[in-house]
Design a protein around this motif. Structure first.
Motif, PDB file in Angstrom:
ATOM      1  N   MET A 163       0.947  -1.063  -0.055  1.00  0.00           N
ATOM      2  CA  MET A 163      -0.365   0.054  -0.082  1.00  0.00           C
ATOM      3  C   MET A 163       0.972   1.384   0.251  1.00  0.00           C
ATOM      4  SD  MET A 163      -3.423   1.313   2.678  1.00  0.00           S
ATOM      5  CE  MET A 163      -1.577   1.273   3.694  1.00  0.00           C
ATOM      6  N   GLU A 194       2.130   4.649   0.871  1.00  0.00           N
ATOM      7  CA  GLU A 194       2.301   5.765   1.914  1.00  0.00           C
ATOM      8  C   GLU A 194       1.662   6.741   2.416  1.00  0.00           C
ATOM      9  OE1 GLU A 194       6.510   7.270   2.481  1.00  0.00           O
ATOM     10  OE2 GLU A 194       7.496   4.605   3.043  1.00  0.00           O
ATOM     11  N   ILE A 195       0.644   6.654   3.505  1.00  0.00           N
ATOM     12  CA  ILE A 195      -0.405   7.928   3.703  1.00  0.00           C
ATOM     13  C   ILE A 195       1.102   9.379   3.980  1.00  0.00           C
ATOM     14  CG2 ILE A 195      -1.222   8.725   5.268  1.00  0.00           C
ATOM     15  CD1 ILE A 195      -2.560   5.646   6.023  1.00  0.00           C
ATOM     16  N   GLN A 234      -9.168   5.194   1.015  1.00  0.00           N
ATOM     17  CA  GLN A 234      -8.803   3.949   0.206  1.00  0.00           C
ATOM     18  C   GLN A 234      -7.801   3.446   0.152  1.00  0.00           C
ATOM     19  OE1 GLN A 234      -8.273   5.642  -3.310  1.00  0.00           O
ATOM     20  NE2 GLN A 234     -10.094   5.807  -4.342  1.00  0.00           N
ATOM     21  N   ARG A 235      -7.138   4.051   1.533  1.00  0.00           N
ATOM     22  CA  ARG A 235      -5.934   3.716   2.041  1.00  0.00           C
ATOM     23  C   ARG A 235      -6.592   2.381   3.580  1.00  0.00           C
ATOM     24  NH1 ARG A 235      -1.018   5.835  -0.524  1.00  0.00           N
ATOM     25  NH2 ARG A 235      -1.886   8.385  -1.262  1.00  0.00           N
TER      26      ARG A 235
END
Length: 314
Positions: free
Chosen positions: A1, A3-4, A44-45
């Motif tokens: 995933m 990174e935020i 979405q994350r």
């Protein structure tokens, strides 16, 4: 995933405060579509909806509220840790970016010079902030602090003590019916339009500087909305509305086409220093203390002299 991104978190936290995409966009100086894009990316994350949006309201989902409650202190802690490390590395010193409303007068400039002499290596950069957005540059990190008119009730912003209290005057065109009065009672404002302050300044703050009713509840008509003090004075001069200013500011702004009449029956105007709570530094604490004649004042401000001329106090 992936990174935020920090911008996604910041956008979500601001939206959780405002519960309004337009106001969130204004505070972050983004478009509403960009705010929506950042929110969708974060959702979405996470893998679930964080915000429910209808044509009438915006609210957090239970998951969104839970994330906000956990995220706020963690986000503040990260920013605070960086700032404390920076402050510890340099102590009181470095560049301090301070906003102001209105005009700088000799007393404020003398205070800045005295503060810099008391703290070698420190340097205060002063920047005018718009009347319509007194807190935006501080929230965005473009300024370390700002000297603004009280009251301040902004989530996430800290304030220093109130200082420079002063009585109010009413700025009116030279030919205005109230121009020749020795003084004006607050109840006499009814029927005379006051220039209003435009957004994104919060409503409570705008109404404090330009009230819509007298203390007795009588309606004060709304004049045109302005974004700067000079814009307001230009409208006052041609009779488009009146404006409340503190007496020291009225002296600084004296001109032949405007009369400044003392006002009774309203609270005194006052100033305060505001900054992001999680970005408190040693330099900021020393500067805040100096404004009110504290131990770091080095003589500046101890005589109750006007330090700043703003729309309500100077």
């Amino acid at each position: 995933m992936p990174e935020i991104e920090a911008r996604e978190l910041e956008c979500f936290l601001v939206l959780s405060e405002e519960l309004h995409f337009g106001r969130t966009a204004e505070r972050l100086y983004l478009s509403q579509s960009r705010v929506s894009q950042l929110l969708r990316a974060l959702e979405q994350r996470v893998g679930a909806r964080l915000v429910e949006r209808t044509s009438r309201r915006v609210r957090l989902t239970p998951l969104g509220a839970s994330l906000r409650d956990e995220l706020e202190p963690a986000y503040a802690a990260v920013l605070g840790a960086v700032d404390r490390a920076r402050a510890a590395a340099r102590g009181v010193g470095g560049v301090l970016r301070v906003g102001f409303l209105g005009v700088l007068d000799e007393e404020l400039m003398g205070f800045v010079a005295a503060f810099e002499r008391a703290h070698p290596g420190s340097e205060v950069h002063t920047v005018e902030v718009p009347l319509a957005d007194p807190f935006g540059a501080v929230r965005d990190g473009d300024l370390d602090a700002a000297i603004v008119l009280a009251p301040v009730r902004e989530r996430g912003l800290a304030t220093g003590p109130v200082f420079n209290e002063a009585p109010l005057s009413l700025a009116v065109a030279a030919g205005h019916p109230l121009a020749d009065r020795p003084s004006v009672d607050a109840e006499q404002l009814a029927g005379h339009p006051l220039v209003r302050i435009a957004g994104p300044a919060p409503r409570y703050w705008r109404e404090a500087q330009s009230p819509g009713v007298t203390p007795g509840g009588r309606l004060i008509p709304s004049g045109p909305a302005v974004t700067t003090i000079q814009e307001a004075l230009a409208l006052v001069a041609v009779g488009r509305g009146a404006m409340l200013l503190c007496v020291p500011t009225a002296r600084v702004q004296a001109r032949g086409d405007i009369a400044f009449v003392p006002v009774t029956g309203l609270p005194r105007s006052a100033l305060t220093l505001v900054w992001r709570r999680e970005r408190t530094t040693a330099t900021l604490r020393a500067f805040a203390a100096a404004l009110t004649g504290g131990p770091d004042a080095a003589g500046a401000g101890e005589r109750g002299l006007p330090l700043l001329a703003g729309p309500g106090c100077g």
